[in-house]
Design a protein around this motif. Structure first.
Motif, PDB file in Angstrom:
ATOM      1  N   GLU A   6       0.846  -1.186   0.000  1.00  0.00           N
ATOM      2  CA  GLU A   6       0.000   0.000   0.000  1.00  0.00           C
ATOM      3  C   GLU A   6       0.882   1.236   0.000  1.00  0.00           C
ATOM      4  O   GLU A   6       2.101   1.136   0.240  1.00  0.00           O
ATOM      5  CB  GLU A   6      -0.962   0.001   1.176  1.00  0.00           C
ATOM      6  N   SER A  51      -4.569  -2.813  -1.508  1.00  0.00           N
ATOM      7  CA  SER A  51      -4.740  -1.811  -0.461  1.00  0.00           C
ATOM      8  C   SER A  51      -6.219  -1.694  -0.116  1.00  0.00           C
ATOM      9  O   SER A  51      -6.941  -0.858  -0.644  1.00  0.00           O
ATOM     10  CB  SER A  51      -4.192  -0.459  -0.931  1.00  0.00           C
ATOM     11  N   VAL A  52      -6.683  -2.574   0.789  1.00  0.00           N
ATOM     12  CA  VAL A  52      -8.098  -2.631   1.130  1.00  0.00           C
ATOM     13  C   VAL A  52      -8.270  -2.534   2.636  1.00  0.00           C
ATOM     14  O   VAL A  52      -7.363  -2.815   3.413  1.00  0.00           O
ATOM     15  CB  VAL A  52      -8.756  -3.935   0.622  1.00  0.00           C
ATOM     16  N   ARG A 193      -6.854   4.702   0.107  1.00  0.00           N
ATOM     17  CA  ARG A 193      -7.540   3.477  -0.278  1.00  0.00           C
ATOM     18  C   ARG A 193      -8.862   3.818  -0.956  1.00  0.00           C
ATOM     19  O   ARG A 193      -9.521   4.799  -0.615  1.00  0.00           O
ATOM     20  CB  ARG A 193      -7.823   2.598   0.944  1.00  0.00           C
TER      21      ARG A 193
END
Length: 386
Positions: A6, A51-52, A193
């Motif tokens: 991320e 990237s969650v 995000r």
């Protein structure tokens, strides 16, 4: 091998890579984003989909997360690194640690940035202790939690806090967007995000609209992380008035230096804004199912790290149902209108940042030394098959 999934991890990985390259004749491979790529680490895949945050996002991404973790394990088996550094991204990098360990049982595994067990799910400290050999933490208050679980832990400091501050060019930035020196300027940072942007842009727009009604000279700009720049642009196009989108690092620094105040998604950007001297209002929204679970698990009263370090709410926080345009606007109004209110909050933020820094002058260098110390000697490498 450095593995980041991320934008914040990409920044940490790039700083670590630069320090490693300056300290040692080292070959770097791994997974990362555009900043790590500039240091020569070419990722085999795009990290943006990894990237969650939130239950639904995580469930949707789970097959991809598993597949990418297996790919990283195969990359490690093929390249046979001496050390693997897993940067942030708790869920993904835990799976990477297990995938790498299956293929290279003797390789040294280092986690760089631990999960926030002081806030929720303390059991993750034991899970991490079973998965890796060492933790490098950027928070001075992390170590006891992990050491109790038997994990060797080193506080190396936060590179963001110790990075040379170029200061930005506020006058140049204001001239570019047509703002007079005394016009109030609000910097909006909706997150890095996709889920953060989707959940925050609506209350942020309402807050901006409410503030602008009573302040005709108010100028607004939006900071967009590379990973979500397209989405931010699409969502901002729905706002009632055109709003500049700031993406490049130089302009980001200029904008933060020029800011009268800032409205930001909780995360690394709140620290960056505080370092630039901008008083910040912090916001966050999880998807409803994740929020229900989080409410049961989270023990800390604050989400912004500078508030955690200070032990009080320096930067106002608005989370979940409290994150409304009306409340955000009410918190921002005095920061935009009252120089004394701005100065008080900015000074308190600066003191909190000093606590967060813990006196570490060169975090990237400290991290690099800790990583290099884990590289086995030639004899040790032979004994574990490296």
């Amino acid at each position: 091998m450095l593995v980041a999934a991320e934008p914040s991890g990409d920044a940490l990985g790039a700083a670590l890579a630069e320090a490693l390259q300056a300290t040692s004749d080292v070959r770097l491979i791994g997974v990362g984003g555009p900043l790590m790529k500039r240091r020569g680490i070419v990722s085999p895949f795009d990290i943006a989909p990894l990237s969650v945050l939130g239950i639904f996002d995580a469930l949707a991404a789970y097959p991809l997360v598993r597949r990418r973790a297996v790919e990283v394990g195969k990359l490690a088996a093929r390249e046979r690194p001496d050390v693997v550094v897993l940067i942030d991204s708790w869920g993904f990098n835990l799976r990477v640690a297990r995938a790498v360990r299956r293929r290279l049982p003797g390789v040294r595994l280092i986690k760089y940035v631990g999960p926030q067990v002081w806030a929720t799910r303390a059991g993750r400290a034991r899970t991490l202790a079973k998965a890796v050999d060492q933790l490098l933490t950027i928070h001075s208050f992390d170590a006891p939690w992990f050491e109790r679980a038997g994990l060797a832990t080193s506080f190396v400091g936060n590179p963001i806090l110790a990075a040379p501050r170029v200061g930005g060019e506020p006058d140049r930035f204001r001239a570019r967007i047509g703002a007079a020196p005394d016009d109030p300027l609000l910097v909006v940072a909706p997150g890095s995000r996709r889920g953060e942007v989707e959940r925050l842009m609506a209350p942020f727009e309402e807050a901006v609209r409410r503030l602008a009604v009573e302040r005709p000279t108010l100028k607004i700009v939006i900071l967009a992380a590379d990973s979500v720049a397209g989405l931010v642009t699409v969502r901002a196009a729905r706002w009632r008035s055109p709003t500049p989108i700031i993406v490049g690092e130089t302009e980001r620094q200029d904008a933060m230096a020029a800011a009268t105040a800032a409205l930001a998604c909780s995360g690394t950007v709140t620290t960056e804004l505080a370092l630039a001297g901008a008083p910040v209002v912090v916001a966050y929204r999880l998807d409803p199912p994740t929020a229900v679970i989080a409410k049961m698990l989270i023990r800390t009263p604050f989400i912004a790290l500078m508030n955690v370090a200070a032990g009080r709410e320096i930067a106002p926080e608005f989370v979940q149902s409290a994150c409304t345009g009306r409340r955000l606007a009410a918190a921002l109004a005095p920061l935009l209108d009252d120089p004394e209110a701005r100065a008080r909050q900015s000074e308190a933020q600066t003191e909190a940042l000093k606590l967060m820094g813990g006196g570490i002058k060169d975090p990237a260098g400290a991290s690099a030394r800790a990583v290099l110390a884990q590289i086995p000697t030639s004899q040790a490498r032979a004994s574990i098959g490296l």
